[in-house]
Scaffold this motif. Structure first.
Motif, PDB file in Angstrom:
ATOM      1  N   HIS A  23       5.730 -10.757  96.507  1.00  0.00           N
ATOM      2  CA  HIS A  23       4.818  -9.519  96.282  1.00  0.00           C
ATOM      3  C   HIS A  23       5.068  -8.333  97.542  1.00  0.00           C
ATOM      4  O   HIS A  23       5.277  -8.952  98.746  1.00  0.00           O
ATOM      5  N   GLU A  82       9.867  -5.359  87.170  1.00  0.00           N
ATOM      6  CA  GLU A  82       8.818  -6.325  87.383  1.00  0.00           C
ATOM      7  C   GLU A  82       7.875  -5.599  88.495  1.00  0.00           C
ATOM      8  O   GLU A  82       7.411  -5.799  89.340  1.00  0.00           O
ATOM      9  N   GLU A  83       7.143  -4.371  87.656  1.00  0.00           N
ATOM     10  CA  GLU A  83       6.295  -3.807  88.463  1.00  0.00           C
ATOM     11  C   GLU A  83       4.983  -4.364  88.953  1.00  0.00           C
ATOM     12  O   GLU A  83       4.498  -4.174  89.877  1.00  0.00           O
ATOM     13  N   ASN A  84       4.566  -5.697  88.268  1.00  0.00           N
ATOM     14  CA  ASN A  84       3.748  -6.523  88.802  1.00  0.00           C
ATOM     15  C   ASN A  84       3.642  -7.083  90.283  1.00  0.00           C
ATOM     16  O   ASN A  84       2.835  -7.726  90.743  1.00  0.00           O
ATOM     17  N   SER A 139       2.610  -3.226  94.659  1.00  0.00           N
ATOM     18  CA  SER A 139       1.365  -2.314  94.895  1.00  0.00           C
ATOM     19  C   SER A 139       2.002  -0.998  95.585  1.00  0.00           C
ATOM     20  O   SER A 139       2.307  -1.348  96.702  1.00  0.00           O
TER      21      SER A 139
END
Length: 182
Positions: free
Chosen positions: A66, A89-91, A94
């Motif tokens: 991440h 894969e935007e997840n 942030s």
């Protein structure tokens, strides 16, 4: 500018058409990741002055779990979001449109910890040491976290309490310093 290696390799990235950001060149980025170990097995990344988001996206492309991408500039955050969308894969990302010190406080409140941090602020000498000391004080760094500080060739950082300089190299007018949390 493009993603150099990993699962998102060869995707072209958008950049902000402004002199307010200084995108890390592909040459510097490739050299930087070669010295960090090229590929990674998980962990959390923070790019505190993300610009286009290229460094954080590259880190996730190469195996980090991440990336938190922070920039005070609204237009830069729009570009970061477009680049993150290219990953599909935007997840794994942030994006925060806020000041660096506000973001650090938010991460501390959320008990986040980082393994790799990129610091390339506009006024490097004053901000890099302050940011590193603040991250350490707030408990935002995992043990032996790596901090990558990018400056111009006229900026001296000196010793920073709680960190060891493990590598420094010059790439044209750019100096990259890699620190490890003590």
């Amino acid at each position: 500018m493009r993603i150099i290696s990993g699962k998102y390799a060869k995707r072209n990235l958008f950049t902000l058409k402004s002199n307010k950001t200084r995108p890390t060149s592909d040459k510097v980025k490739e050299s930087l990741f070669n010295s960090l170990g090229q590929f990674f097995n998980g962990g959390n990344v923070l790019d505190l002055y993300a610009g286009s988001g290229a460094l954080g996206i590259e880190a996730v492309s190469r195996g980090y779990d991440h990336a938190s991408l922070v920039d005070i500039n609204h237009a830069a955050c729009s570009i970061i979001k477009k680049n993150v969308a290219l990953t599909k894969e935007e997840n794994l990302f942030s994006v925060y449109n806020m000041r660096s010190n506000t973001a650090l406080k938010l991460f501390a409140e959320n008990q986040e910890k980082f393994d790799l941090v990129f610091l390339d602020p506009p006024y490097a000498k004053e901000k890099i040491a302050k940011d590193m000391l603040q991250m350490n004080k707030l408990g935002l760094l995992n043990s032996s976290a790596t901090i990558v500080a990018e400056t111009d060739d006229h900026t001296e950082l000196g010793d920073i309490s709680g960190f060891s300089l493990i590598k420094e190299y010059h790439l044209g007018k750019t100096i990259v310093r890699i620190y490890r949390k003590d």
